[in-house]
Enzyme design. Structure first.
Site, PDB file in Angstrom:
ATOM      1  N   GLU A   1      -3.860 -12.175  20.448  1.00  0.00           N
ATOM      2  CA  GLU A   1      -2.665 -11.879  19.647  1.00  0.00           C
ATOM      3  C   GLU A   1      -1.396 -11.808  20.503  1.00  0.00           C
ATOM      4  OE1 GLU A   1      -6.214 -10.301  17.364  1.00  0.00           O
ATOM      5  OE2 GLU A   1      -5.491 -10.106  19.442  1.00  0.00           O
TER       6      GLU A   1
ATOM      7  N   PHE B   1     -11.708   2.285   9.834  1.00  0.00           N
ATOM      8  CA  PHE B   1     -12.072   1.277  10.819  1.00  0.00           C
ATOM      9  C   PHE B   1     -10.909   0.308  11.027  1.00  0.00           C
ATOM     10  CE2 PHE B   1     -14.003  -2.943  11.721  1.00  0.00           C
ATOM     11  CZ  PHE B   1     -14.465  -2.660  13.004  1.00  0.00           C
ATOM     12  N   GLN B   2     -10.539   0.102  12.271  1.00  0.00           N
ATOM     13  CA  GLN B   2      -9.444  -0.775  12.694  1.00  0.00           C
ATOM     14  C   GLN B   2      -8.107  -0.380  12.067  1.00  0.00           C
ATOM     15  OE1 GLN B   2     -10.701  -4.950  12.267  1.00  0.00           O
ATOM     16  NE2 GLN B   2     -11.535  -4.849  14.353  1.00  0.00           N
TER      17      GLN B   2
ATOM     18  N   LYS C   1      -4.688  -4.467   2.922  1.00  0.00           N
ATOM     19  CA  LYS C   1      -5.590  -5.494   2.400  1.00  0.00           C
ATOM     20  C   LYS C   1      -5.581  -5.532   0.880  1.00  0.00           C
ATOM     21  CE  LYS C   1     -10.321  -7.233   3.016  1.00  0.00           C
ATOM     22  NZ  LYS C   1     -11.594  -7.010   3.756  1.00  0.00           N
TER      23      LYS C   1
ATOM     24  N   MET D   1       6.007 -10.971  43.977  1.00  0.00           N
ATOM     25  CA  MET D   1       7.195 -10.126  44.016  1.00  0.00           C
ATOM     26  C   MET D   1       6.849  -8.718  44.486  1.00  0.00           C
ATOM     27  SD  MET D   1      10.454 -10.302  43.693  1.00  0.00           S
ATOM     28  CE  MET D   1      11.033 -11.548  42.545  1.00  0.00           C
TER      29      MET D   1
END
Length: 588
Positions: free
Chosen positions: A56, A118-119, A168, A484
Site C-alpha cells: 500500500e 478485526f482489521q 463495508k 548520507m
C-alpha cells in the site's frame, strides 16, 4: 448523463466508481482486502484502470508520482486497518510536498466501529494531521458529494492529500445516485487573487534593489506558473534559485538560473541568497534545509513573500511585503507591473550583481574527479544519464546522496521533469513514484535514480512494473552504504560508523531484477557506464535495473552542516573538519 440515470439507485461501491469516472479519473493504484472488497466488484465494469501494487505504501507513492507528473490528483485505494495504515507514509509525504492525492480506504462495518474489530484502525484520526481533510462516510447517498468535495479540496488552494474512509456496509448499501452540480464549501475559500496594492509595493522594492534574488519554490510547479516566472525574471533581469521542489520550473540553461540553494545547493545559489538585499519568495516556505540557521539567513535582505497558504507567510521569516494568492495570478501580475514601471522609469542596472554571480558560477562549480581506472563516481553516473537521455527524461529520485547528486547535475528545463520526496525525505519513494509518473506520462522516458538503501524498501514494485506493463529505468547508485548517514558519521561523529554498511553484493541486483521480470545490468568500472546506459535505454517493453557499483566513500558537496549558517558552506572534502566529540555535532 440524463437526470433519470443520475438518480438511479446504486450501491455505495457502484456510486464510488461512478463518481470517480465523473471526476475524470483514469487510473487507481491499490490493493484489495476484506473491507474494501465490495468496491472491487463494480471496478470490473468501470472504465477505470486499476493497477495492482505490491504494497500500500507503493500505491500511495505511485499516486504521488502520477500527480507530480500530470498535475492531476493521484488516486490510491486500500483496505481497512493495516492496509490503510500502510498509506500513512505516502500521505504524510504528499502533505509535506503539497501533492494532490485522493486516498480511498475501506473500513470495518459501521456496527462494529470502535469495538476493536478485526482489521480496524481509526484511519481518519490517524491521518487528520497529514491530510487537508478527511471523511468517514456513513451513508451511501453522501458518496457522490464527498468524492466531488475531496477532489476539489485536494486540487485547489495549496494542494494536498485527502482521505475518504468508507465502511463495508456503506459500500453494500443502496441509495439514489445524484452527482452534485457544484461544490458548496462555505468554510473553504482559498484566496487566489493577489492584492494589487501589495503587488505594486513589491515592484517598488524590486525596482530599488541592487542585489535581488528570486527564490522559487514548489508552489510555482503546483500553480502551473513557470511561464509567469520566466517572464518576471527576464523582464527584471532577476537571478533565480530553484528549490529541490522547484527544479525545472525555471530552466537550468537560462543564464539567470543559479540552480538549487540549500544544504547541498550550489555555492552561487546559497551565497547569492546570503548577499541579497531582496528575496522574492514565490511559493516557497523558508524550509530549514534552505535557510540553514534562520538567525543568520540572508541578513541584509528584505522579503517579498508570495504564497497561497497564508499560514506560511511570516511563519519562519518576516515578510516586508506579504502577498497571499495563487502564484500564477500573482507572479503574472508582478511581471506586468514591473514591465510598466520599467517602461516609465527605466530598468535598474543589474550588471554589477549579475557579473558577480557569473564569476561565482565559474569559480565555484560542482566538482568531482572521475579517474579512468578508479571506482565509478556517482556524479559521473548522473552526468552520463543526462547525456544518454539528452536531458529530456523525467527523473525520479529516492532520498539521500543520490537525490542530491541528481538534483545538482541533471539539467532540468521544464516543470514536472524532476520528481522527488522533498519535505518528508521518504526512502523508498523512487520506484513506485516512477511507475506512477510513467502511467501519467507514458510518452516520457522515466528514469529513477535510486540508492541501494532506498531501492530495497520498495523493490517489490518491480513486479507491478512487469505485470502491468509499466517500463521504467532504475539506476541504482550502489555504494554499499546508507550513504548520507555515513557522510554525517564521517564528518560529525569522528568516523564512527554505526549500522550504515549494507554491502554492495547483497542482494544481487541483476538477479533480483531478472526474478521480477525486468532486465538486470551492472557497471563496475567507468568504461562500462555508457554501454550499459545505451542498452538500458534501448529496452522499451519492460523495466531495466542498473547496478552502478560506485565509490563507497564519495560525499556530497557543497554542504551546509545542519543548523549552521549558510555562510559556513563547505565547498569540498578538503575543507571539511570532522568533529571528534559527537556531542559537538550539529543537530539535524
Amino acid at each position: 448523463m440524463t437526470p433519470g440515470r443520475e438518480r438511479q439507485r446504486l450501491t455505495g461501491a457502484q456510486a464510488l466508481f461512478r463518481s470517480l469516472e465523473l471526476e475524470g479519473v483514469d487510473v487507481v493504484f491499490g490493493i484489495p482486502g476484506g473491507a474494501i472488497l465490495p468496491a472491487y466488484d463494480p471496478l470490473l465494469d468501470s472504465g477505470i484502470r486499476h493497477i495492482l501494487m505490491r504494497h500500500e505504501q507503493g500505491a500511495g507513492h505511485a499516486a504521488e508520482g502520477y500527480a507530480h507528473a500530470t498535475g492531476r490528483p493521484g488516486v490510491c485505494m486500500a483496505t481497512s486497518g493495516p492496509g490503510a495504515c500502510n498509506l500513512v507514509t505516502a500521505l504524510a509525504d504528499a502533505f509535506m510536498d503539497s501533492i494532490p492525492v485522493v486516498a480511498i480506504t475501506g473500513q470495518v462495518p459501521s456496527a462494529v466501529i470502535g469495538n476493536d474489530a478485526f482489521q480496524e484502525a481509526d484511519i481518519r484520526g490517524i491521518t487528520m494531521p497529514i491530510t487537508k481533510h478527511n471523511w468517514l462516510v456513513t451513508d451511501a447517498a453522501d458518496l457522490p458529494r464527498v468524492i466531488r468535495e475531496a477532489f476539489h479540496i485536494a486540487a485547489t488552494g495549496r494542494p494536498g492529500p485527502v482521505l475518504i474512509d468508507v465502511p463495508k456496509d456503506v459500500l453494500l448499501q443502496q441509495a439514489p445516485f445524484e452527482w452534485p452540480e457544484a461544490v458548496d464549501l462555505p468554510g473553504y475559500r482559498p484566496t487566489t487573487k493577489g492584492n494589487l496594492r501589495q503587488i505594486r509595493e513589491a515592484v517598488r522594492l524590486i525596482m530599488a534593489a541592487e542585489r535581488p534574488v528570486v527564490y522559487a519554490g514548489g508552489g510555482i510547479v503546483r500553480a502551473e506558473a513557470s511561464e509567469e516566472l520566466r517572464t518576471l525574471a527576464r523582464t527584471g533581469r532577476l537571478p533565480v534559485v530553484t528549490t529541490l521542489m522547484a527544479r525545472g520550473t525555471f530552466p537550468d540553461d537560462d543564464p539567470l538560473c543559479l540552480g538549487m540553494p540549500g544544504m547541498h545547493g550550489s555555492y552561487t545559489a546559497v551565497t547569492a541568497m546570503q548577499r541579497a538585499d531582496l528575496l522574492i519568495a514565490l511559493g516557497a516556505r523558508f524550509d530549514d534545509r534552505v535557510t540553514g540557521s534562520l538567525a543568520t539567513f540572508a541578513p541584509h535582505a528584505k522579503v517579498i513573500h508570495v504564497d497561497i497558504d497564508p499560514a506560511e507567510i511570516g511563519k519562519n521569516r518576516h515578510a516586508d511585503v506579504p502577498i497571499v494568492g495563487d502564484a500564477k495570478d500573482v507572479v503574472g501580475a508582478l511581471a506586468r507591473e514591473l514591465a510598466r514601471a520599467q517602461g516609465e522609469r527605466g530598468a535598474p542596472d543589474r550588471s554589477a550583481w549579475l557579473s558577480t554571480l557569473r564569476d561565482w558560477v565559474e569559480r565555484f562549480p560542482y566538482r568531482y574527479t572521475q579517474e579512468d581506472g578508479g571506482p565509478i563516481k556517482p556524479q559521473f553516473v548522473v552526468e552520463r544519464i543526462l547525456e544518454a537521455t539528452r536531458g529530456e527524461a523525467t527523473i525520479v529520485a529516492g532520498v539521500g546522496q543520490h537525490q542530491m547528486w541528481a538534483s545538482q547535475l541533471y539539467r532540468f528545463t521544464r516543470p514536472r521533469q524532476w520528481i522527488n520526496s522533498g519535505g518528508l525525505g521518504t526512502m523508498g519513494f523512487a520506484v513506485p513514484a516512477a511507475l506512477g509518473a510513467k502511467v501519467g506520462r507514458p510518452d516520457q522516458q522515466v528514469v529513477a535514480i535510486d540508492g541501494d538503501g532506498c531501492f530495497q524498501m520498495t523493490a517489490q514494485e518491480l513486479a507491478t512494473s512487469t505485470t502491468e506493463g509499466i517500463p521504467v529505468v532504475v539506476a541504482i547508485v550502489n555504494n554499499g552504504y546508507l550513504g548520507m548517514v555515513r557522510q554525517w558519521q564521517e564528518l560529525f561523529y569522528g568516523e564512527r560508523y554505526s549500522q550504515v554498511h549494507l554491502t554492495q553484493d547483497v542482494p544481487d541486483y541483476v538477479k533480483l531484477a531478472e526474478a521480477y521480470g525486468a532486465v538486470g545490468l551492472r557497471a563496475e568500472v567507468p568504461d562500462d557506464v555508457d554501454a550499459v546506459l545505451d542498452k538500458a535505454l534501448s529496452v522499451g517493453d519492460r523495466s531495466v535495473v542498473i547496478d552502478f557499483r560506485c565509490d563507497q566513500g564519495e560525499m556530497v558537496f557543497p554542504m551546509v552542516p545542519a543548523g549552521a549558517s549558510n555562510d559556513d558552506i563547505i565547498l569540498g572534502p578538503e575543507f571539511a573538519h570532522p568533529v571528534d566529540d559527537p556531542a559537538e555535532a550539529p543537530i539535524a
